[in-house]
Design a protein around this motif. Sequence first.
Motif, short mmCIF file in Angstrom:
data_model
loop_
_atom_site.label_atom_id
_atom_site.label_comp_id
_atom_site.label_asym_id
_atom_site.label_seq_id
_atom_site.Cartn_x
_atom_site.Cartn_y
_atom_site.Cartn_z
N GLN A 147 0.84 -1.19 0.00
CA GLN A 147 0.00 0.00 0.00
C GLN A 147 0.87 1.24 0.00
O GLN A 147 1.89 1.30 0.69
CB GLN A 147 -0.91 0.01 1.24
CG GLN A 147 -1.89 1.17 1.26
CD GLN A 147 -2.84 1.08 2.45
OE1 GLN A 147 -2.86 0.08 3.16
NE2 GLN A 147 -3.61 2.10 2.67
N VAL A 148 0.45 2.23 -0.75
CA VAL A 148 1.20 3.48 -0.84
C VAL A 148 1.03 4.27 0.45
O VAL A 148 -0.06 4.34 1.02
CB VAL A 148 0.69 4.30 -2.04
CG1 VAL A 148 1.28 5.70 -2.02
CG2 VAL A 148 1.05 3.60 -3.34
N GLN A 149 2.12 4.86 0.91
CA GLN A 149 2.06 5.79 2.04
C GLN A 149 2.43 7.17 1.54
O GLN A 149 3.28 7.32 0.67
CB GLN A 149 3.02 5.35 3.14
CG GLN A 149 2.61 4.02 3.78
CD GLN A 149 3.53 3.63 4.91
OE1 GLN A 149 4.72 3.86 4.87
NE2 GLN A 149 2.96 3.02 5.94
N VAL A 150 1.77 8.19 2.12
CA VAL A 150 1.99 9.56 1.66
C VAL A 150 2.28 10.47 2.84
O VAL A 150 1.83 10.22 3.96
CB VAL A 150 0.77 10.08 0.88
CG1 VAL A 150 0.59 9.30 -0.43
CG2 VAL A 150 -0.51 10.01 1.71
N GLU A 151 3.02 11.52 2.56
CA GLU A 151 3.38 12.49 3.61
C GLU A 151 3.46 13.88 3.01
O GLU A 151 4.14 14.09 2.00
CB GLU A 151 4.71 12.12 4.25
CG GLU A 151 5.11 13.04 5.39
CD GLU A 151 6.38 12.57 6.08
OE1 GLU A 151 7.01 11.61 5.60
OE2 GLU A 151 6.75 13.19 7.09
N GLU A 152 2.78 14.82 3.67
CA GLU A 152 2.75 16.20 3.18
C GLU A 152 3.88 17.03 3.77
O GLU A 152 4.37 16.73 4.87
CB GLU A 152 1.43 16.89 3.54
CG GLU A 152 0.19 16.12 3.25
CD GLU A 152 -0.25 15.24 4.40
OE1 GLU A 152 -1.39 14.78 4.40
OE2 GLU A 152 0.59 14.98 5.31
N SER A 153 4.21 18.11 3.08
CA SER A 153 5.13 19.11 3.61
C SER A 153 4.84 20.43 2.90
O SER A 153 4.17 20.46 1.87
CB SER A 153 6.59 18.69 3.38
OG SER A 153 6.87 18.57 2.01
N GLY A 154 5.33 21.52 3.50
CA GLY A 154 5.24 22.81 2.83
C GLY A 154 4.24 23.80 3.38
O GLY A 154 4.11 24.90 2.86
N GLY A 155 3.50 23.42 4.41
CA GLY A 155 2.55 24.36 4.98
C GLY A 155 3.24 25.50 5.70
O GLY A 155 4.47 25.53 5.85
N GLY A 156 2.45 26.47 6.16
CA GLY A 156 3.01 27.59 6.88
C GLY A 156 2.04 28.74 7.00
O GLY A 156 0.85 28.59 6.72
N LEU A 157 2.59 29.88 7.41
CA LEU A 157 1.81 31.11 7.59
C LEU A 157 2.13 32.07 6.45
O LEU A 157 3.31 32.32 6.14
CB LEU A 157 2.16 31.74 8.93
CG LEU A 157 1.57 33.13 9.23
CD1 LEU A 157 0.05 33.05 9.31
CD2 LEU A 157 2.17 33.67 10.52
#
Length: 126
Positions: A1-11
């Motif tokens: 199964q594919v696993q995913v992870e986000e990045s890049g959020g902020g204010l």
Amino acid sequence: QVQVEESGGGLVQAGGSLRLSCGASGRISLQYAMGWFRQAPGKEREFVAGIKWRNGNTNYAESVKERFTISRDRDKKTMYLQMNSLKPEDTAVYYCAAAINTNIYAPRESTYYDSWGQGTQVTVSS
């Protein structure tokens, strides 16, 4: 199964831009669809944008059309969400999701997706 992870959020201030990334691990077959969802405090999770891994077909929520662009790099197994002209109402936790789906476009319903990231906070100040 594919696993995913986000990045890049902020204010960011209203009118500004952010780019979110979603890295995937595991084998991503060409049948996969990937999507971005968001959830603001006190609201239900909603579809933002989706993309088909095979051919790059994209679809968007009306509220983000002309401002957000979804894309993917198959070699890097990464999906992106370029967010421009951000508004305070875009403030939410943004989630990346993946699903095996053979439709022409990525599903808009979260129940179709079986792999989810932990989410990344996006805050737009007025």
